[in-house]
Design a protein around this motif. Sequence first.
Motif, PDB file in Angstrom:
ATOM      1  N   LEU A  57       0.491   7.185   9.434  1.00  0.00           N
ATOM      2  CA  LEU A  57       1.763   7.882   9.669  1.00  0.00           C
ATOM      3  C   LEU A  57       2.534   8.073   8.370  1.00  0.00           C
ATOM      4  N   TYR A  58       2.567   7.027   7.552  1.00  0.00           N
ATOM      5  CA  TYR A  58       3.247   7.142   6.259  1.00  0.00           C
ATOM      6  C   TYR A  58       2.574   8.202   5.377  1.00  0.00           C
ATOM      7  N   VAL A  59       1.243   8.149   5.309  1.00  0.00           N
ATOM      8  CA  VAL A  59       0.519   9.074   4.432  1.00  0.00           C
ATOM      9  C   VAL A  59       0.674  10.511   4.911  1.00  0.00           C
ATOM     10  N   ASN A  60       0.707  10.702   6.231  1.00  0.00           N
ATOM     11  CA  ASN A  60       0.921  12.043   6.771  1.00  0.00           C
ATOM     12  C   ASN A  60       2.252  12.618   6.269  1.00  0.00           C
ATOM     13  N   ASN A  61       3.301  11.794   6.286  1.00  0.00           N
ATOM     14  CA  ASN A  61       4.602  12.234   5.767  1.00  0.00           C
ATOM     15  C   ASN A  61       4.557  12.430   4.252  1.00  0.00           C
ATOM     16  N   PHE A  62       3.840  11.548   3.573  1.00  0.00           N
ATOM     17  CA  PHE A  62       3.713  11.693   2.124  1.00  0.00           C
ATOM     18  C   PHE A  62       3.071  13.018   1.745  1.00  0.00           C
ATOM     19  N   ILE A  63       2.036  13.406   2.505  1.00  0.00           N
ATOM     20  CA  ILE A  63       1.340  14.662   2.205  1.00  0.00           C
ATOM     21  C   ILE A  63       2.286  15.846   2.377  1.00  0.00           C
ATOM     22  N   GLU A  64       3.061  15.821   3.461  1.00  0.00           N
ATOM     23  CA  GLU A  64       4.026  16.903   3.686  1.00  0.00           C
ATOM     24  C   GLU A  64       5.048  16.966   2.543  1.00  0.00           C
ATOM     25  N   ASN A  65       5.558  15.807   2.168  1.00  0.00           N
ATOM     26  CA  ASN A  65       6.551  15.785   1.084  1.00  0.00           C
ATOM     27  C   ASN A  65       5.934  16.191  -0.249  1.00  0.00           C
ATOM     28  N   THR A  66       4.712  15.737  -0.494  1.00  0.00           N
ATOM     29  CA  THR A  66       4.047  16.073  -1.751  1.00  0.00           C
ATOM     30  C   THR A  66       3.754  17.568  -1.827  1.00  0.00           C
ATOM     31  N   LYS A  67       3.396  18.162  -0.666  1.00  0.00           N
ATOM     32  CA  LYS A  67       3.167  19.616  -0.638  1.00  0.00           C
ATOM     33  C   LYS A  67       4.459  20.361  -1.001  1.00  0.00           C
ATOM     34  N   ALA A  88       0.825  -1.206   0.000  1.00  0.00           N
ATOM     35  CA  ALA A  88       0.000   0.000   0.000  1.00  0.00           C
ATOM     36  C   ALA A  88       0.859   1.256   0.000  1.00  0.00           C
ATOM     37  N   VAL A  89       1.910   1.272   0.829  1.00  0.00           N
ATOM     38  CA  VAL A  89       2.808   2.423   0.895  1.00  0.00           C
ATOM     39  C   VAL A  89       3.501   2.638  -0.445  1.00  0.00           C
ATOM     40  N   ASP A  90       3.895   1.545  -1.078  1.00  0.00           N
ATOM     41  CA  ASP A  90       4.574   1.649  -2.366  1.00  0.00           C
ATOM     42  C   ASP A  90       3.660   2.259  -3.432  1.00  0.00           C
ATOM     43  N   LYS A  91       2.401   1.859  -3.463  1.00  0.00           N
ATOM     44  CA  LYS A  91       1.462   2.383  -4.450  1.00  0.00           C
ATOM     45  C   LYS A  91       1.150   3.857  -4.188  1.00  0.00           C
ATOM     46  N   ILE A  92       0.936   4.183  -2.901  1.00  0.00           N
ATOM     47  CA  ILE A  92       0.591   5.562  -2.554  1.00  0.00           C
ATOM     48  C   ILE A  92       1.765   6.496  -2.812  1.00  0.00           C
ATOM     49  N   GLY A  93       2.986   6.022  -2.528  1.00  0.00           N
ATOM     50  CA  GLY A  93       4.170   6.866  -2.643  1.00  0.00           C
ATOM     51  C   GLY A  93       4.533   7.258  -4.058  1.00  0.00           C
ATOM     52  N   THR A 145       2.531   8.639  -6.227  1.00  0.00           N
ATOM     53  CA  THR A 145       1.754   9.786  -6.690  1.00  0.00           C
ATOM     54  C   THR A 145       2.529  11.076  -6.430  1.00  0.00           C
ATOM     55  N   ILE A 146       2.250  12.091  -7.250  1.00  0.00           N
ATOM     56  CA  ILE A 146       2.985  13.363  -7.114  1.00  0.00           C
ATOM     57  C   ILE A 146       2.059  14.531  -6.839  1.00  0.00           C
ATOM     58  N   LYS A 147       0.738  14.257  -6.713  1.00  0.00           N
ATOM     59  CA  LYS A 147      -0.215  15.300  -6.365  1.00  0.00           C
ATOM     60  C   LYS A 147      -1.028  14.857  -5.157  1.00  0.00           C
ATOM     61  N   ILE A 148      -1.377  15.823  -4.307  1.00  0.00           N
ATOM     62  CA  ILE A 148      -2.087  15.487  -3.069  1.00  0.00           C
ATOM     63  C   ILE A 148      -3.436  14.866  -3.357  1.00  0.00           C
ATOM     64  N   ASP A 149      -4.170  15.397  -4.334  1.00  0.00           N
ATOM     65  CA  ASP A 149      -5.486  14.837  -4.661  1.00  0.00           C
ATOM     66  C   ASP A 149      -5.364  13.383  -5.107  1.00  0.00           C
ATOM     67  N   ASN A 150      -4.386  13.090  -5.953  1.00  0.00           N
ATOM     68  CA  ASN A 150      -4.171  11.715  -6.396  1.00  0.00           C
ATOM     69  C   ASN A 150      -3.716  10.818  -5.251  1.00  0.00           C
ATOM     70  N   LEU A 151      -2.900  11.381  -4.363  1.00  0.00           N
ATOM     71  CA  LEU A 151      -2.426  10.629  -3.200  1.00  0.00           C
ATOM     72  C   LEU A 151      -3.592  10.215  -2.305  1.00  0.00           C
ATOM     73  N   LEU A 152      -4.492  11.160  -2.024  1.00  0.00           N
ATOM     74  CA  LEU A 152      -5.641  10.860  -1.164  1.00  0.00           C
ATOM     75  C   LEU A 152      -6.578   9.858  -1.821  1.00  0.00           C
ATOM     76  N   GLU A 153      -6.745   9.989  -3.122  1.00  0.00           N
ATOM     77  CA  GLU A 153      -7.605   9.049  -3.840  1.00  0.00           C
ATOM     78  C   GLU A 153      -7.045   7.633  -3.789  1.00  0.00           C
ATOM     79  N   ARG A 154      -5.739   7.489  -4.014  1.00  0.00           N
ATOM     80  CA  ARG A 154      -5.109   6.174  -3.944  1.00  0.00           C
ATOM     81  C   ARG A 154      -5.138   5.613  -2.516  1.00  0.00           C
ATOM     82  N   PHE A 155      -4.953   6.496  -1.529  1.00  0.00           N
ATOM     83  CA  PHE A 155      -5.014   6.085  -0.126  1.00  0.00           C
ATOM     84  C   PHE A 155      -6.388   5.510   0.216  1.00  0.00           C
ATOM     85  N   VAL A 156      -7.455   6.189  -0.197  1.00  0.00           N
ATOM     86  CA  VAL A 156      -8.815   5.719   0.067  1.00  0.00           C
ATOM     87  C   VAL A 156      -9.056   4.371  -0.608  1.00  0.00           C
TER      88      VAL A 156
END
Length: 533
Positions: free
Chosen positions: A502-512, A393-398, A400-411
């Motif tokens: 926790l991973y997604v929280n860091n991903f969002i910060e990095n993606t921002k 899951a982390v590999d697939k979510i990571g 993405t390069i846009k927050i909207d796409n990241l959240l969609e993949r996370f869901v």
Amino acid sequence: MFYLVVGIYLNYMNYSGPLLEIGVEKENGKWGVTQPYFKDWTGWESISSSDVILSVDDVPMDHLNQVNYKSKIVDANKITIMKPNGEIKDIHIKQLDVPNQFYSILLFPACYYLLTLFITIYLHFNQKNTKLTNLLILFMLTVALAYVSSGVATRLNGIGIIVNRSSMVLCLVILLHFLRDYYSFVKINWVFTNNIKFFYIFPGISFLLACISIFYPASYNFLAQVVLFLFFILLITILSILLLSYFKYKSPQLKILLCSIMIPFLPFLFLYSLPNIFLGKYILSGEASSLFLLLIPFSFIFTQLAERLFDIEYHITRLRYYVIFSSFFTLWFIVGLYWIAGEYLTKTVMSGVSIFTFISLVVLFYIKEKVDYRKRKILFSTKGDYIHQLYTAVDKIGKTIKIDNLLERFVQEVSLHLELEHVFVLTYDRDAKQFTSTVEEGLPINPMLMEDLKLGEIKKFDQVYLAFLHQDAHYKRALVLHHNNSIHLKDEELLWLELLLLYVNNFIENTKMVEELLEELKHMRQADDSQLP
């Protein structure tokens, strides 16, 4: 209400008198005993083959309605006989005079009826009345009526015959209906006709045949075989559907269904139903073989109490793991104890120590699991793959390069792993004190809940789980999980979700940061382009 009234009546009739089924035959105008059903009945000491039966409960034998159906005295509180010397003797029969009848015909059916009543009430008020739950409730009530009415039908009571023959066929039709809807629920292709309503003709046929057998007693045995044949056809149909589906799709849900339905039906099918149809006699009595059928609704109950329908593979696998380890250690301990102090210990003491040790170890495994999760966030995985699923899951979510796409993949990943359809990210504007996305109607989520939510928290509110995802100076995001029924995530799933958050929280910060950097590069390029001559 119908279930209450009919159930109370049937239980009362079971207690109305002892069930005997004494074979009788009329010879030279006199009625004599040919075959006892309960050979251990103490009253046989007072009756011999040379005695003449005059009346049953003060009704002369020639006017006794029971012998019109079968050549048997089905139930009686008093039998009047005449000895060869002309002595007339009354034999009074009590319920407890017939061994095992108190348990098989009186106690077990009454307890099962009450237990079914209480559990169906619980399901009705706690499972939000979905269609699957309603069908499960109807199935359980019908099985209970079929079981309780079996003793009353044996007494040749008209209502008992109608209820028994109708309900034993109706319960299988409801089960077929339940399976069709369950296949749709778990998104497995149904391999049989969708027109299940057609099969509700079968209980109607059974009802008519039962009525005919009441008014025409001579047809009683033949029509009973016809109803049993309908039951056999429906049972074979259900088992065939499950077997074909399982071998075609190899689904764990179907494996559980197949075991839950097939295993309890096998004794009834091969020891009672088939021998009775083809040989005219059974190997195991209907009362005994029907006890196995009672496991079917309660296997479904266990899955309902787990709150997500048929989510029990986790519990079965974990229990099997704990039982295997406990068994090996218990055997090792008992062998050592016997080698050290065997001459001082009796078999009873050794058996008691074995049982106590085994149960204590299983309980200890469960306690250790809870302590590890609460104190150390370490959890034994029954499948051994939740870390792998987290990595995937982390590999697939990571990627993405846009927050909207990241959240969609996370869901999508959360919905797929937890097998929930209603999963979405809720965004809360901290400045305006309101949601920027729409909250589905009926969900118990308000702005105050979002204000109180802290990093890493997963809270449950009624049917909803609310998990903190991310926050910045202006917005706060939370993951919302809910289900049409009540929902209860296992510890293994909660730990998986916490780590992924926790991973997604860091991903969002990095993606921002990446988005801001790309935006700056875009502005710089535009500025450079504007300076060119």
